[in-house]
Design a protein around this motif. Structure first.
Motif, PDB file in Angstrom:
ATOM      1  N   GLY A  16       1.044   2.254  15.754  1.00  0.00           N
ATOM      2  CA  GLY A  16       2.400   1.702  15.106  1.00  0.00           C
ATOM      3  C   GLY A  16       3.559   2.714  15.623  1.00  0.00           C
ATOM      4  N   ASN A  17       3.137   4.013  15.697  1.00  0.00           N
ATOM      5  CA  ASN A  17       3.927   4.978  15.929  1.00  0.00           C
ATOM      6  C   ASN A  17       4.031   5.405  17.634  1.00  0.00           C
ATOM      7  N   ASN A  18       3.496   4.353  18.386  1.00  0.00           N
ATOM      8  CA  ASN A  18       3.397   4.910  20.078  1.00  0.00           C
ATOM      9  C   ASN A  18       4.859   4.612  20.266  1.00  0.00           C
ATOM     10  N   LYS A  19       5.311   5.609  21.010  1.00  0.00           N
ATOM     11  CA  LYS A  19       6.749   5.434  21.555  1.00  0.00           C
ATOM     12  C   LYS A  19       6.783   4.397  22.829  1.00  0.00           C
ATOM     13  N   ASN A  20       5.639   3.938  23.435  1.00  0.00           N
ATOM     14  CA  ASN A  20       5.629   2.975  24.200  1.00  0.00           C
ATOM     15  C   ASN A  20       5.761   1.584  23.841  1.00  0.00           C
ATOM     16  N   ASN A  21       5.422   1.229  22.572  1.00  0.00           N
ATOM     17  CA  ASN A  21       5.579   0.081  22.032  1.00  0.00           C
ATOM     18  C   ASN A  21       6.774  -0.358  21.644  1.00  0.00           C
ATOM     19  N   ASN A  22       7.599  -0.725  22.457  1.00  0.00           N
ATOM     20  CA  ASN A  22       9.118  -1.036  22.191  1.00  0.00           C
ATOM     21  C   ASN A  22       9.426  -2.378  21.901  1.00  0.00           C
ATOM     22  N   ASN A  23       8.557  -3.041  21.552  1.00  0.00           N
ATOM     23  CA  ASN A  23       8.849  -4.629  21.203  1.00  0.00           C
ATOM     24  C   ASN A  23       9.940  -4.992  20.140  1.00  0.00           C
ATOM     25  N   HIS A 105       1.789  -6.092   2.216  1.00  0.00           N
ATOM     26  CA  HIS A 105       2.205  -6.669   3.307  1.00  0.00           C
ATOM     27  C   HIS A 105       3.661  -6.260   3.307  1.00  0.00           C
ATOM     28  N   GLN A 106       4.690  -6.316   2.078  1.00  0.00           N
ATOM     29  CA  GLN A 106       5.940  -5.752   2.305  1.00  0.00           C
ATOM     30  C   GLN A 106       6.035  -4.519   2.486  1.00  0.00           C
ATOM     31  N   ILE A 107       5.123  -3.487   2.483  1.00  0.00           N
ATOM     32  CA  ILE A 107       4.998  -2.097   2.915  1.00  0.00           C
ATOM     33  C   ILE A 107       4.945  -2.001   4.524  1.00  0.00           C
ATOM     34  N   VAL A 108       3.970  -2.756   4.936  1.00  0.00           N
ATOM     35  CA  VAL A 108       3.841  -3.107   6.526  1.00  0.00           C
ATOM     36  C   VAL A 108       4.937  -3.503   7.098  1.00  0.00           C
ATOM     37  N   GLU A 109       5.654  -4.756   6.593  1.00  0.00           N
ATOM     38  CA  GLU A 109       6.700  -5.243   7.231  1.00  0.00           C
ATOM     39  C   GLU A 109       8.087  -4.253   7.199  1.00  0.00           C
ATOM     40  N   PHE A 164      11.011  15.531  11.141  1.00  0.00           N
ATOM     41  CA  PHE A 164      10.798  15.175   9.751  1.00  0.00           C
ATOM     42  C   PHE A 164      10.227  13.622  10.048  1.00  0.00           C
ATOM     43  N   ILE A 165      11.079  12.860  10.944  1.00  0.00           N
ATOM     44  CA  ILE A 165      10.775  11.310  11.139  1.00  0.00           C
ATOM     45  C   ILE A 165       9.331  11.323  11.658  1.00  0.00           C
ATOM     46  N   ASN A 166       9.091  12.206  12.719  1.00  0.00           N
ATOM     47  CA  ASN A 166       7.861  11.721  13.273  1.00  0.00           C
ATOM     48  C   ASN A 166       6.786  12.129  12.167  1.00  0.00           C
ATOM     49  N   ARG A 167       6.734  13.167  11.335  1.00  0.00           N
ATOM     50  CA  ARG A 167       5.811  13.433  10.226  1.00  0.00           C
ATOM     51  C   ARG A 167       5.751  12.100   9.336  1.00  0.00           C
ATOM     52  N   VAL A 168       7.021  11.573   8.979  1.00  0.00           N
ATOM     53  CA  VAL A 168       6.804  10.493   7.892  1.00  0.00           C
ATOM     54  C   VAL A 168       6.251   9.382   8.661  1.00  0.00           C
ATOM     55  N   GLU A 169       6.595   9.031  10.047  1.00  0.00           N
ATOM     56  CA  GLU A 169       5.749   7.759  10.558  1.00  0.00           C
ATOM     57  C   GLU A 169       4.509   8.086  10.637  1.00  0.00           C
ATOM     58  N   LYS A 170       3.906   9.336  10.977  1.00  0.00           N
ATOM     59  CA  LYS A 170       2.377   9.520  11.188  1.00  0.00           C
ATOM     60  C   LYS A 170       1.956   9.345   9.654  1.00  0.00           C
ATOM     61  N   TRP A 171       2.662   9.781   8.862  1.00  0.00           N
ATOM     62  CA  TRP A 171       2.104   9.765   7.178  1.00  0.00           C
ATOM     63  C   TRP A 171       1.888   8.192   6.866  1.00  0.00           C
ATOM     64  N   VAL A 173       1.887   5.582   8.753  1.00  0.00           N
ATOM     65  CA  VAL A 173       0.426   4.923   9.538  1.00  0.00           C
ATOM     66  C   VAL A 173      -0.755   5.388   9.022  1.00  0.00           C
ATOM     67  N   SER A 174      -1.029   6.417   8.464  1.00  0.00           N
ATOM     68  CA  SER A 174      -2.150   6.855   8.080  1.00  0.00           C
ATOM     69  C   SER A 174      -2.524   6.143   6.782  1.00  0.00           C
ATOM     70  N   LYS A 175      -1.466   6.129   5.791  1.00  0.00           N
ATOM     71  CA  LYS A 175      -1.637   5.528   4.690  1.00  0.00           C
ATOM     72  C   LYS A 175      -2.067   4.015   4.683  1.00  0.00           C
ATOM     73  N   ILE A 176      -1.242   3.381   5.778  1.00  0.00           N
ATOM     74  CA  ILE A 176      -1.530   1.812   5.909  1.00  0.00           C
ATOM     75  C   ILE A 176      -3.050   1.557   6.490  1.00  0.00           C
ATOM     76  N   HIS A 177      -3.555   2.310   7.243  1.00  0.00           N
ATOM     77  CA  HIS A 177      -4.956   2.355   8.000  1.00  0.00           C
ATOM     78  C   HIS A 177      -5.998   2.902   7.001  1.00  0.00           C
ATOM     79  N   ASP A 178      -5.786   3.353   5.955  1.00  0.00           N
ATOM     80  CA  ASP A 178      -6.384   4.084   4.921  1.00  0.00           C
ATOM     81  C   ASP A 178      -7.331   3.008   4.425  1.00  0.00           C
TER      82      ASP A 178
END
Length: 313
Positions: A16-23, A105-109, A164-171, A173-178
């Motif tokens: 989800g944090n992949n910069k190549n995923n630009n859809n 679901h709302q968090i993911v969206e 900051f933004i990079n750490r937030v995104e990684k954090w 995504v890690s929560k969602i996939h925990d």
């Protein structure tokens, strides 16, 4: 049997944090950039330093952009949306869906929408080799004169906005996939424990329900949702204060940013996921959307909890 959350999460990969995923990211247009807005009448006021924010934020004047520049996004003529309709239809929990699964679901969206907006400022300029939001333009994670900090070795530290933004995104995504924090299957034989969360203004005690308990979500789930939404709000605040003009206005995508933000605030207020104090840096725009009823009245002051109380009375 798959849970509701498992069925709606399909397609949200660990990249989800992949910069190549630009859809989901708005694309740069090939035409000439839209001209910068010209102030008409009194300039838009900036967000003043608030006594209620001093414990959470610090003043920083070292940013490459001018924190005192007119805030065009606080003016009604610069605050269109690219869609019409009531966002309450997208955020209210269906009667046949457990609230914990719906909030998951709302968090993911909301993260999916935010990630698309963040990709706009992370796009690399072919001439400079740098993204729009970089260490030079955004040396701190700021929203006007307010600066957000990140815990480094147990201490609050100022770091650049891209870090900051990079750490937030990684954090996030890690929560969602925990699988413990966001389970997709019910836990068998889950023990009865004390729920320490405040849910709808009341603390759960032994034997009582907490949000998501019946679907296997942990006691801390609601608090975790609040923490994730708070960090997402800070990303939105930076997008507006530092990057509304460049690039969103210039590529004519400010209306999409507004749409994502209205959707986010509607969810945040309806389920009391972000405090009013936290929202102060964007309050003038929120007030504008409330006046226009873009943020529906039912969402204000925790509309979900009000409906629950009415249903139980």
């Amino acid at each position: 049997m798959a849970t509701f959350f498992q069925s709606v999460r399909q397609g949200f990969g660990r990249g989800g944090n992949n910069k190549n995923n630009n859809n989901n990211a708005p694309k740069m247009n090939n035409g000439s950039p839209a001209p910068s807005p010209t102030p008409q009448g009194p300039p838009a006021g900036h967000v003043p330093n608030s006594p209620s924010l001093t414990s959470s934020f610090s003043v920083d004047t070292s940013s490459a952009y001018d924190p005192d520049a007119p805030k065009y996004f606080f003016q009604e003529k610069y605050a269109p949306l690219n869609v019409k309709g009531n966002f309450l239809t997208l955020c209210a929990c269906p009667k046949n869906v457990e609230l914990g699964e719906w909030l998951a679901h709302q968090i993911v969206e909301q993260y999916r929408l935010l990630h698309g907006m963040l990709q706009v400022i992370q796009e690399v300029n072919s001439l400079t080799g740098l993204p729009i939001c970089n260490e030079n333009t955004c040396p701190t994670m700021s929203a006007g004169r307010l600066t957000y900090t990140w815990l480094v070795d147990g201490r609050a530290a100022k770091i650049s906005a891209p870090k900051f933004i990079n750490r937030v995104e990684k954090w996030i995504v890690s929560k969602i996939h925990d699988p413990v924090m966001f389970p997709t299957e019910k836990f068998a034989g889950m023990p009865e424990t004390f729920a320490i969360n405040e849910v709808g203004g009341a603390s759960a005690t032994a034997g009582e329900e907490w949000i998501g308990k019946s679907s296997g979500f942990p006691q801390t789930f609601y608090k975790d949702c609040q923490g994730i939404m708070k960090q997402m709000f800070r990303c939105y605040a930076h997008l507006y204060h530092a990057h509304w003009l460049n690039p969103f206005w210039h590529i004519n995508k400010h209306d999409i940013l507004n749409m994502c933000f209205v959707h986010f605030v509607t969810v945040a207020k309806y389920y009391k996921l972000v405090s009013d104090k936290e929202m102060e840096p964007m309050q003038p725009l929120i007030d504008l959307f409330i006046k226009q009823q873009r943020i529906p009245p039912e969402a204000l002051s925790g509309g979900h909890w009000g409906q629950q109380q009415q249903a139980s009375s």
